[in-house]
Design an enzyme around this catalytic site. Structure first.
Site, PDB file in Angstrom:
ATOM      1  N   GLY A   5      31.093  38.361  27.937  1.00  9.86           N
ATOM      2  CA  GLY A   5      32.651  38.232  28.171  1.00  9.86           C
ATOM      3  C   GLY A   5      32.916  38.016  29.665  1.00  9.86           C
ATOM      4  O   GLY A   5      32.198  38.494  30.786  1.00  9.86           O
ATOM      5  N   PHE A   8      37.787  39.725  33.804  1.00 11.13           N
ATOM      6  CA  PHE A   8      37.675  40.404  34.856  1.00 11.13           C
ATOM      7  C   PHE A   8      36.429  41.292  35.151  1.00 11.13           C
ATOM      8  O   PHE A   8      35.786  41.261  35.945  1.00 11.13           O
ATOM      9  CB  PHE A   8      39.068  41.195  35.131  1.00 11.13           C
ATOM     10  CG  PHE A   8      40.199  40.515  35.760  1.00 11.13           C
ATOM     11  CD1 PHE A   8      40.120  39.945  37.001  1.00 11.13           C
ATOM     12  CD2 PHE A   8      40.985  40.222  35.021  1.00 11.13           C
ATOM     13  CE1 PHE A   8      41.160  38.947  37.410  1.00 11.13           C
ATOM     14  CE2 PHE A   8      42.113  39.310  35.384  1.00 11.13           C
ATOM     15  CZ  PHE A   8      42.126  38.882  36.818  1.00 11.13           C
ATOM     16  N   VAL A  74      29.337  35.896  20.597  1.00  9.62           N
ATOM     17  CA  VAL A  74      28.491  36.879  20.218  1.00  9.62           C
ATOM     18  C   VAL A  74      29.117  37.729  18.855  1.00  9.62           C
ATOM     19  O   VAL A  74      30.251  37.812  19.026  1.00  9.62           O
ATOM     20  CB  VAL A  74      28.282  38.034  21.289  1.00  9.62           C
ATOM     21  CG1 VAL A  74      27.498  39.129  20.749  1.00  9.62           C
ATOM     22  CG2 VAL A  74      27.599  37.449  22.430  1.00  9.62           C
ATOM     23  N   GLU A 166      58.495  40.984  31.046  1.00  6.98           N
ATOM     24  CA  GLU A 166      58.344  39.455  31.714  1.00  6.98           C
ATOM     25  C   GLU A 166      58.661  38.359  30.799  1.00  6.98           C
ATOM     26  O   GLU A 166      59.139  37.376  31.467  1.00  6.98           O
ATOM     27  CB  GLU A 166      56.951  39.714  32.397  1.00  6.98           C
ATOM     28  CG  GLU A 166      56.900  40.640  33.340  1.00  6.98           C
ATOM     29  CD  GLU A 166      55.388  40.999  33.931  1.00  6.98           C
ATOM     30  OE1 GLU A 166      55.193  41.674  34.847  1.00  6.98           O
ATOM     31  OE2 GLU A 166      54.507  40.367  33.354  1.00  6.98           O
ATOM     32  N   ALA A 311      44.355  44.546  34.294  1.00  9.88           N
ATOM     33  CA  ALA A 311      43.313  43.663  34.966  1.00  9.88           C
ATOM     34  C   ALA A 311      42.698  44.369  36.282  1.00  9.88           C
ATOM     35  O   ALA A 311      41.492  44.403  36.432  1.00  9.88           O
ATOM     36  CB  ALA A 311      44.029  42.376  35.575  1.00  9.88           C
TER      37      ALA A 311
END
Length: 429
Positions: A5, A8, A74, A166, A311
């Site tokens: 991955g 972040f 994966v 948002e 995040a």
């Protein structure tokens, strides 16, 4: 060491191990770029271009000579022989495994809804939604039937968390400002934007006064907020709430998340949403040498509450794990427990307005909008991206214009319109 991955968590772990002599790191991701997911909604609403929130992983790690990057998917982990398996059959051995595979959307037992209500997790998702939103206005310009035109100009966002708030505010800004003078037969300012939330209020993780402010700000933008409205069905025609069909050509999903299937690879017991329980050092319980972080992990704060899927959580976990693994492998030091330091909950509501909450400090309005912008620019990877996004936001703020209003000819809905499909019957993305 193998890291799965490049979000972040995985990326910051790899950077923390960069330059560590004696540790060979392989980072695997099915895409070649690191993506800043919190700003995907701005790509979907034509505020910024896709390349402004993504950076090639190899470019980010170019100076870390002990870190290799593999592009591959994966599909399994063999904890007995300590190897990860790629879809093409390749096996990558590991001594230590870090899983940072993230999460996807949950449709609460209705996977068929995804066809009509896509979520925002990838650049392709954002491009498709952007094409869908812009195409709705194009199709409405050609439509003679008032009912079909109203359906095309109805946009429904499902989920009243930060992403939904948002997204709804950004669509309202697009319709009421950026597109307001671009059409001749329709008035984009008359578009109907719905924000639908099953809970009693939007932004449920914020205090009640900030939640109420967010709702008022959305309503001032022209967004209709429907709380305590659970979605019962999603179809090509629109959405059904409280037994009533609301015709809508464009539906965006932002209501729930489910972790990646990494827990199944490991054969461990997970939470109901697929999250993998980890210890204070982010080690997977019952699987020596395996660590999980970010949206995949069920990690807990000092008060015992689960950490949110943000995040900033994944970023801090990656920084911690990079240092901890370096100290453990090279120096035999046992790491201290991970401690999350919240930078606050943040959300913006359209142009010039936002809410920020951390500890006992609360902000709203322009100052909160400014704090949100600074925090997100800080988390962007690469000086180029930070500069471009800052300039783009400044231009959008001063001019109310959007600079990425392009529809790809490869989009099947676009081709259907060009080939003569009736405007009101454009197929879903």
């Amino acid at each position: 060491m193998v890291i799965v991955g490049g979000g972040f968590g995985g990326l910051t772990t790899a950077r923390g191990l960069g330059g560590a002599e004696g540790i060979a790191v392989t980072l695997i991701d099915r895409r070649n770029h690191h993506l800043f997911q919190p700003l995907l909604y701005q790509v979907a609403t034509a505020v910024i271009a896709p390349g402004e929130i993504a950076e090639p992983i190899r470019a980010i790690l170019r100076w870390d000579r002990n870190v290799s990057v593999l592009m591959g998917e994966v599909v399994g982990v063999d904890t007995d022989t300590r190897a990860v398996q790629l879809r093409d059959g390749t096996r990558i051995p590991y001594d230590t495994l870090v899983l940072a595979t993230g999460a996807t959307h949950s449709y609460f037992g209705h996977p068929e809804w995804e066809r009509y209500a896509p979520g925002l997790k990838t650049l392709d998702d954002a491009r498709r939604i952007r094409a869908r939103v812009l195409l709705a206005f194009e199709a409405a310009e050609r439509e003679d039937d008032p009912a079909a035109r109203d359906r095309l100009l109805t946009f429904a966002v499902i989920g009243g968390g930060p992403t939904g708030v948002e997204m709804a505010g950004a669509i309202a800004g697009l319709a009421h400002h950026a597109l307001s003078k671009d059409f001749r037969r329709i008035d984009p300012r008359k578009a109907r934007i719905l924000l639908i939330e099953a809970a009693p209020r939007v932004l449920g993780t914020f205090t009640e006064d900030l939640s109420a402010y967010a709702r008022q700000s959305l309503e001032r933008l022209g967004v209709t907020v429907l709380t305590e409205h659970a979605v019962e069905d999603v179809s090509e025609e629109g959405i059904t709430v409280k037994g009533k069909l609301i015709p809508a050509a464009t539906v965006v999903w932002g209501a729930g998340v489910r972790a990646s299937p990494a827990g199944e690879w490991l054969g461990v017991e997970t939470t109901r949403t697929g999250h993998v329980p980890v210890g204070p050092d982010l080690a997977v319980i019952g699987r020596p040498g395996v660590y999980a972080l970010g949206d995949l992990a069920m990690a807990k704060a000092e008060d015992g509450k689960p950490l949110p899927g943000l995040a900033q959580v994944a970023d801090q976990q990656g920084r911690y794990l990079g240092r901890a693994l370096r100290d453990r492998i090279l120096h035999g030091k046992a790491p201290k427990p991970f401690r999350f330091r919240s930078r606050g909950n943040l959300a913006i509501i359209g142009h010039n307005s936002g809410v920020v909450q951390w500890d006992h400090v609360k902000l709203k309005g322009f100052l909160a909008w400014l704090v949100w912008g600074v925090a997100h620019v800080y988390l962007l990877v690469g000086f180029h991206n930070r500069l471009v996004v800052t300039l783009r936001w400044l231009w959008a703020y001063l001019s109310f214009q959007r600079g990425a209003r392009l529809i790809s000819e490869r989009d099947e809905a676009v081709m259907a319109l060009i080939r003569g499909t009736p405007p009101g019957r454009i197929p879903p993305p």
